[in-house]
Design a protein around this motif. Structure first.
Motif, PDB file in Angstrom:
ATOM      1  N   CYS A  19      -7.552  -3.944   1.229  1.00  6.31           N
ATOM      2  CA  CYS A  19      -7.038  -3.938   2.603  1.00  6.31           C
ATOM      3  C   CYS A  19      -7.412  -5.195   3.374  1.00  6.31           C
ATOM      4  N   THR A  20      -8.307  -6.002   2.845  1.00  6.86           N
ATOM      5  CA  THR A  20      -8.889  -7.115   3.593  1.00  6.86           C
ATOM      6  C   THR A  20      -7.861  -8.104   4.135  1.00  6.86           C
ATOM      7  N   PRO A  21      -6.868  -8.563   3.348  1.00 14.18           N
ATOM      8  CA  PRO A  21      -5.894  -9.499   3.935  1.00 14.18           C
ATOM      9  C   PRO A  21      -5.157  -8.914   5.135  1.00 14.18           C
ATOM     10  N   GLY A  22      -4.756  -7.657   5.040  1.00 10.67           N
ATOM     11  CA  GLY A  22      -4.083  -7.011   6.171  1.00 10.67           C
ATOM     12  C   GLY A  22      -5.011  -6.837   7.353  1.00 10.67           C
ATOM     13  N   GLN A  23      -6.265  -6.494   7.075  1.00  8.61           N
ATOM     14  CA  GLN A  23      -7.251  -6.356   8.155  1.00  8.61           C
ATOM     15  C   GLN A  23      -7.442  -7.700   8.869  1.00  8.61           C
ATOM     16  N   CYS A  32       6.216  -4.344   5.368  1.00  7.79           N
ATOM     17  CA  CYS A  32       7.010  -3.432   4.539  1.00  7.79           C
ATOM     18  C   CYS A  32       8.133  -2.787   5.338  1.00  7.79           C
ATOM     19  N   LEU A  33       8.080  -2.853   6.662  1.00  4.30           N
ATOM     20  CA  LEU A  33       9.112  -2.247   7.506  1.00  4.30           C
ATOM     21  C   LEU A  33      10.067  -3.268   8.124  1.00  4.30           C
ATOM     22  N   ILE A  34       9.843  -4.549   7.851  1.00  2.00           N
ATOM     23  CA  ILE A  34      10.681  -5.605   8.414  1.00  2.00           C
ATOM     24  C   ILE A  34      11.634  -6.089   7.329  1.00  2.00           C
ATOM     25  N   GLY A  68       0.836  -1.196   0.000  1.00  7.05           N
ATOM     26  CA  GLY A  68       0.000   0.000   0.000  1.00  7.05           C
ATOM     27  C   GLY A  68       0.869   1.242   0.000  1.00  7.05           C
ATOM     28  N   CYS A  69       1.226   1.689   1.177  1.00  7.84           N
ATOM     29  CA  CYS A  69       1.984   2.943   1.307  1.00  7.84           C
ATOM     30  C   CYS A  69       3.483   2.719   1.288  1.00  7.84           C
ATOM     31  N   ASP A  70       3.945   1.514   1.621  1.00  9.92           N
ATOM     32  CA  ASP A  70       5.367   1.181   1.712  1.00  9.92           C
ATOM     33  C   ASP A  70       6.086   1.979   2.803  1.00  9.92           C
ATOM     34  N   HIS A  71       5.320   2.518   3.765  1.00  8.29           N
ATOM     35  CA  HIS A  71       5.885   3.292   4.867  1.00  8.29           C
ATOM     36  C   HIS A  71       5.356   2.837   6.219  1.00  8.29           C
ATOM     37  N   GLY A  72       4.620   1.718   6.267  1.00 10.11           N
ATOM     38  CA  GLY A  72       4.102   1.212   7.522  1.00 10.11           C
ATOM     39  C   GLY A  72       2.915   1.970   8.091  1.00 10.11           C
ATOM     40  N   GLN A  73       2.255   2.772   7.265  1.00  5.95           N
ATOM     41  CA  GLN A  73       1.173   3.604   7.776  1.00  5.95           C
ATOM     42  C   GLN A  73      -0.226   3.095   7.456  1.00  5.95           C
ATOM     43  N   CYS A  74      -0.366   2.206   6.457  1.00  5.38           N
ATOM     44  CA  CYS A  74      -1.717   1.820   6.036  1.00  5.38           C
ATOM     45  C   CYS A  74      -2.158   0.446   6.544  1.00  5.38           C
ATOM     46  N   GLY A  75      -1.216  -0.443   6.845  1.00  7.12           N
ATOM     47  CA  GLY A  75      -1.566  -1.760   7.362  1.00  7.12           C
ATOM     48  C   GLY A  75      -1.931  -2.795   6.313  1.00  7.12           C
ATOM     49  N   ALA A  76      -1.886  -2.442   5.032  1.00  5.37           N
ATOM     50  CA  ALA A  76      -2.261  -3.398   3.987  1.00  5.37           C
ATOM     51  C   ALA A  76      -1.324  -4.596   3.931  1.00  5.37           C
ATOM     52  N   GLU A  88      -9.787   0.832  18.353  1.00  2.00           N
ATOM     53  CA  GLU A  88      -8.487   1.420  18.709  1.00  2.00           C
ATOM     54  C   GLU A  88      -7.342   0.515  18.258  1.00  2.00           C
ATOM     55  N   ALA A  89      -7.467  -0.775  18.525  1.00  2.00           N
ATOM     56  CA  ALA A  89      -6.405  -1.717  18.166  1.00  2.00           C
ATOM     57  C   ALA A  89      -6.238  -1.861  16.660  1.00  2.00           C
ATOM     58  N   MET A  90      -7.299  -1.645  15.921  1.00  2.00           N
ATOM     59  CA  MET A  90      -7.254  -1.778  14.458  1.00  2.00           C
ATOM     60  C   MET A  90      -6.993  -0.443  13.758  1.00  2.00           C
ATOM     61  N   SER A  91      -6.715   0.600  14.506  1.00  2.00           N
ATOM     62  CA  SER A  91      -6.579   1.933  13.914  1.00  2.00           C
ATOM     63  C   SER A  91      -5.401   2.054  12.952  1.00  2.00           C
ATOM     64  N   GLY A  92      -4.467   1.137  12.992  1.00  2.00           N
ATOM     65  CA  GLY A  92      -3.341   1.159  12.056  1.00  2.00           C
ATOM     66  C   GLY A  92      -3.638   0.512  10.723  1.00  2.00           C
TER      67      GLY A  92
END
Length: 158
Positions: free
Chosen positions: A108-112, A66-68, A45-53, A132-136
């Motif tokens: 986004c579904t697989p990441g969700q 994407c951050l590991i 998705g974003c390739d910056h760890g911000q979207c959670g995809a 709250e826990a899923m906000s990322g």
């Protein structure tokens, strides 16, 4: 003069299967999963760890792949959306997402779902806690109400 190593031999355990790979030290876990192992569930998705995809589970904990660096995942158990179930059936979260119409475009579904699977192992309770826990994990279609309801149904049943 120091010798620069650009690749490392790594054993990645992905979805219960050990894979011996020679990896570029700069390759992300997301890129290795998609491009080397043919597991397209985690999305770029974003390739910056911000979207959670790109969320997957690493030793049961939610991580944005994407951050590991893939070499850092050596020795860990990585689970993608493709590995959540054994056999032909759907994971209870996948069934709940369908039942609650918790997806629209599906990007986004697989990441969700991976994030929710990790969440079920963590402390969770109310819909507010789940939100709250899923906000990322972002959903451009805005299916948040249905996503939270699907996750709440599964966490309440377990």
């Amino acid at each position: 003069m120091l010798e620069r190593r650009t690749a490392t031999d790594v054993t990645l355990r992905v979805n219960g299967r050990a894979r011996e790979l020679r990896l570029d030290n700069r390759a992300t876990l997301l890129d290795v999963l998609r491009e080397r192992l043919g597991l397209p569930g985690a999305k770029k998705g974003c390739d910056h760890g911000q979207c959670g995809a790109c969320t997957v589970l690493m030793d049961g904990r939610r991580v944005v792949s994407c951050l590991i660096l893939a070499v850092a995942a050596g020795g860990a158990e990585v689970t993608t959306v493709e590995g959540l179930t054994a056999g032909d059936g759907l994971h209870p979260l996948q069934e709940a997402f369908i039942e609650h119409d918790a997806l629209q475009c599906g990007f986004c579904t697989p990441g969700q779902i991976c994030s929710a699977a990790g969440l079920t192992r963590e402390e969770s309770g109310s819909l507010a806690d789940i939100r709250e826990a899923m906000s990322g994990n972002l959903c451009r279609c805005g299916a948040y109400v249905n996503i939270a309801a699907a996750i709440h149904e599964v966490t309440a049943a377990s």
